[in-house]
Design a protein around this motif. Structure first.
Motif, PDB file in Angstrom:
ATOM      1  N   ARG A 260       0.739  -1.313  -0.117  1.00  0.00           N
ATOM      2  CA  ARG A 260       0.212   0.050  -0.161  1.00  0.00           C
ATOM      3  C   ARG A 260       0.876   1.582   0.243  1.00  0.00           C
ATOM      4  N   ASN A 261       2.720   1.148   0.373  1.00  0.00           N
ATOM      5  CA  ASN A 261       3.180   1.900   0.286  1.00  0.00           C
ATOM      6  C   ASN A 261       4.298   1.730  -0.572  1.00  0.00           C
ATOM      7  N   ARG A 262       4.911   2.941  -0.834  1.00  0.00           N
ATOM      8  CA  ARG A 262       5.774   2.477  -1.815  1.00  0.00           C
ATOM      9  C   ARG A 262       7.104   2.657  -0.936  1.00  0.00           C
ATOM     10  N   LYS A 263       7.363   2.613   0.460  1.00  0.00           N
ATOM     11  CA  LYS A 263       8.018   2.682   1.383  1.00  0.00           C
ATOM     12  C   LYS A 263       8.469   1.313   2.050  1.00  0.00           C
ATOM     13  N   VAL A 264       9.106   0.499   1.455  1.00  0.00           N
ATOM     14  CA  VAL A 264       9.117  -0.801   1.650  1.00  0.00           C
ATOM     15  C   VAL A 264      10.152  -1.465   2.640  1.00  0.00           C
ATOM     16  N   LEU A 265      10.251  -1.600   4.117  1.00  0.00           N
ATOM     17  CA  LEU A 265      10.960  -2.199   4.390  1.00  0.00           C
ATOM     18  C   LEU A 265      11.250  -3.677   4.715  1.00  0.00           C
ATOM     19  N   ILE A 266      12.500  -4.613   4.120  1.00  0.00           N
ATOM     20  CA  ILE A 266      12.212  -5.984   4.315  1.00  0.00           C
ATOM     21  C   ILE A 266      13.342  -6.941   4.989  1.00  0.00           C
ATOM     22  N   VAL A 267      12.401  -7.819   5.735  1.00  0.00           N
ATOM     23  CA  VAL A 267      13.272  -8.103   7.029  1.00  0.00           C
ATOM     24  C   VAL A 267      13.312  -9.490   6.554  1.00  0.00           C
ATOM     25  N   GLU A 268      14.647 -10.498   6.648  1.00  0.00           N
ATOM     26  CA  GLU A 268      15.185 -11.935   6.584  1.00  0.00           C
ATOM     27  C   GLU A 268      15.623 -11.828   7.756  1.00  0.00           C
ATOM     28  N   PRO A 269      15.897 -12.991   7.694  1.00  0.00           N
ATOM     29  CA  PRO A 269      16.252 -14.117   8.655  1.00  0.00           C
ATOM     30  C   PRO A 269      17.876 -15.008   7.936  1.00  0.00           C
ATOM     31  N   PHE A 270      18.348 -13.800   7.161  1.00  0.00           N
ATOM     32  CA  PHE A 270      19.822 -14.657   6.280  1.00  0.00           C
ATOM     33  C   PHE A 270      21.100 -12.934   6.482  1.00  0.00           C
ATOM     34  N   TYR A 271      21.856 -13.382   4.715  1.00  0.00           N
ATOM     35  CA  TYR A 271      22.227 -11.589   5.122  1.00  0.00           C
ATOM     36  C   TYR A 271      21.105 -10.690   4.568  1.00  0.00           C
ATOM     37  N   GLU A 272      21.501  -9.261   5.115  1.00  0.00           N
ATOM     38  CA  GLU A 272      20.884  -8.500   4.070  1.00  0.00           C
ATOM     39  C   GLU A 272      20.623  -8.551   2.672  1.00  0.00           C
ATOM     40  N   ALA A 273      19.300  -8.480   1.984  1.00  0.00           N
ATOM     41  CA  ALA A 273      19.736  -7.400   0.936  1.00  0.00           C
ATOM     42  C   ALA A 273      19.501  -9.387   0.163  1.00  0.00           C
ATOM     43  N   SER A 274      19.569 -10.228   0.455  1.00  0.00           N
ATOM     44  CA  SER A 274      20.070 -11.596   0.205  1.00  0.00           C
ATOM     45  C   SER A 274      18.957 -11.591  -1.102  1.00  0.00           C
ATOM     46  N   SER A 275      17.719 -11.414  -0.250  1.00  0.00           N
ATOM     47  CA  SER A 275      16.257 -11.807  -1.771  1.00  0.00           C
ATOM     48  C   SER A 275      16.734 -10.931  -2.632  1.00  0.00           C
ATOM     49  N   ALA A 276      17.318  -9.561  -2.686  1.00  0.00           N
ATOM     50  CA  ALA A 276      17.647  -8.282  -3.637  1.00  0.00           C
ATOM     51  C   ALA A 276      17.238  -8.532  -5.234  1.00  0.00           C
ATOM     52  N   VAL A 277      17.491  -9.574  -5.688  1.00  0.00           N
ATOM     53  CA  VAL A 277      17.583 -10.183  -6.708  1.00  0.00           C
ATOM     54  C   VAL A 277      16.416 -11.132  -7.168  1.00  0.00           C
ATOM     55  N   VAL A 278      15.412 -11.321  -6.346  1.00  0.00           N
ATOM     56  CA  VAL A 278      14.112 -12.319  -6.399  1.00  0.00           C
ATOM     57  C   VAL A 278      13.117 -11.255  -6.865  1.00  0.00           C
ATOM     58  N   PHE A 279      13.345  -9.611  -5.816  1.00  0.00           N
ATOM     59  CA  PHE A 279      12.066  -8.299  -5.816  1.00  0.00           C
ATOM     60  C   PHE A 279      12.850  -7.703  -7.294  1.00  0.00           C
ATOM     61  N   ALA A 280      14.202  -8.124  -7.564  1.00  0.00           N
ATOM     62  CA  ALA A 280      14.141  -7.054  -8.346  1.00  0.00           C
ATOM     63  C   ALA A 280      13.740  -7.698  -9.617  1.00  0.00           C
ATOM     64  N   ARG A 281      13.248  -9.082 -10.016  1.00  0.00           N
ATOM     65  CA  ARG A 281      12.897  -9.276 -10.571  1.00  0.00           C
ATOM     66  C   ARG A 281      11.758  -9.301 -10.762  1.00  0.00           C
ATOM     67  N   ALA A 282      10.977  -9.478  -9.845  1.00  0.00           N
ATOM     68  CA  ALA A 282       9.697  -9.905  -9.305  1.00  0.00           C
ATOM     69  C   ALA A 282       8.569  -8.451 -10.496  1.00  0.00           C
ATOM     70  N   GLN A 283       9.397  -7.612  -9.790  1.00  0.00           N
ATOM     71  CA  GLN A 283       9.268  -5.974 -10.228  1.00  0.00           C
ATOM     72  C   GLN A 283       9.344  -5.363 -11.227  1.00  0.00           C
ATOM     73  N   ARG A 284      10.545  -5.725 -12.087  1.00  0.00           N
ATOM     74  CA  ARG A 284      10.943  -4.750 -13.561  1.00  0.00           C
ATOM     75  C   ARG A 284       9.991  -4.131 -13.998  1.00  0.00           C
ATOM     76  N   GLU A 285       8.173  -5.234 -14.079  1.00  0.00           N
ATOM     77  CA  GLU A 285       7.162  -4.367 -15.126  1.00  0.00           C
ATOM     78  C   GLU A 285       6.995  -3.072 -14.542  1.00  0.00           C
TER      79      GLU A 285
END
Length: 294
Positions: A243-268
């Motif tokens: 609902r808001n473009r300010k997004v905090l991602i909390v992950e139980p491993f190295y921070e930003a590990s999921s970034a590549v998946v988020f980048a692919r998911a939001q490319r459109e």
């Protein structure tokens, strides 16, 4: 700015909050062994005592490979090639990082199905030092095309995941933690769940860190989305609910590990593109320039 420190303070659940994911893994796997003659359990010297009844009940389908994790993975790939469904279990750094080549080549490249179930998460074996830590396991496995990553935060979530996914034609990684949430929130495959609505920002949290996050942001006007799998499909679904473009991602491993998946998911959504090596195995031969042209 206060979520980080608060999260640390709330990261250790009380005894009543603890749900033993390892015990649930034993119970679920025991049921799967009983239900299917195709399932084979391979242990890397972890969980041997917990599975003592299964060793007796299924002596040809429950094997302990000791500390030969690479051999265990290669052996399991042979079972998978023969049509069986292997479940491999050990501590994360040994199962993932030590045996990465075998996971990549023997399972991923061959397109075989299998289930890798780790314990130790990032720092569950904190007292044993760096050899037993694995905060880099998820980032490492994201480089294996086709592998799906699951992050249960509760025993019932793990049971649902394994019963839904273990027998499918897929390569799966189930990441177990000593930390777990009080309540379960079973997501549909490839989806996330909105647990709280808010207008000042969104927190997307994975698996076992949910209770810590909820404690840290108590009273804040924030949306909370819960994910238990790290796939492009589940991340796309989560982002569709933001609902808001300010997004905090909390992950139980190295921070930003999921970034590549988020980048692919939001490319459109953001209309950006990537040019590089596709996340897929190359099954043809030739010179390097032949590959660059394709």
């Amino acid at each position: 700015g206060t979520i980080g420190p608060s999260l640390k303070q709330n990261s250790r659940p009380s005894p009543r909050e603890r749900v033993n994911l390892r015990q649930q893994f034993q119970r679920t796997t025991s049921g799967l062994l009983a239900d299917s003659d195709d399932l084979v359990l391979l242990l890397g010297d972890i969980g041997v005592h917990s599975f003592r009844s299964e060793f007796a009940a299924f002596p040809s389908r429950v094997l302990n490979f000791g500390i030969m994790e690479q051999t265990m993975v290669s052996f399991a790939s042979g079972l998978a090639a023969a049509g069986l469904v292997p479940v491999l279990h050990s501590i994360a750094p040994f199962l993932v990082e030590r045996a990465l080549e075998q996971i990549k080549v023997d399972f991923g490249y061959q397109g075989l199905r299998g289930n890798f179930v780790s314990v130790g998460a990032s720092f569950d074996y904190a007292a044993l030092g760096g050899t037993h830590h694995a905060p880099g396991d998820v980032a490492t496995l994201l480089a294996v095309p086709g592998l799906q990553i699951f992050l249960p935060g509760h025993a019932k979530e793990l049971d649902d995941m394994m019963r839904t996914r273990a027998m499918q034609e897929s390569l799966n990684y189930f990441r177990l933690s000593e930390i777990s949430n009080v309540d379960h929130n079973i997501n549909r495959p490839g989806e996330g769940t909105v647990l709280r609505n808010g207008d000042r920002g969104t927190v997307i949290v994975f698996g076992p860190l949910l209770d810590s996050v909820l404690g840290a942001i108590d009273g804040a006007d924030l949306q909370v989305i819960y994910l238990t799998e790290l796939t492009e499909q589940s991340v796309s679904h989560a982002l569709s609910m933001v609902r808001n473009r300010k997004v905090l991602i909390v992950e139980p491993f190295y921070e930003a590990s999921s970034a590549v998946v988020f980048a692919r998911a939001q490319r459109e959504v953001f209309d950006f593109r990537f040019i590089g090596v596709s996340l897929a195995f190359i099954h043809s031969y030739g010179k390097v320039y032949d590959k660059l042209e394709t």
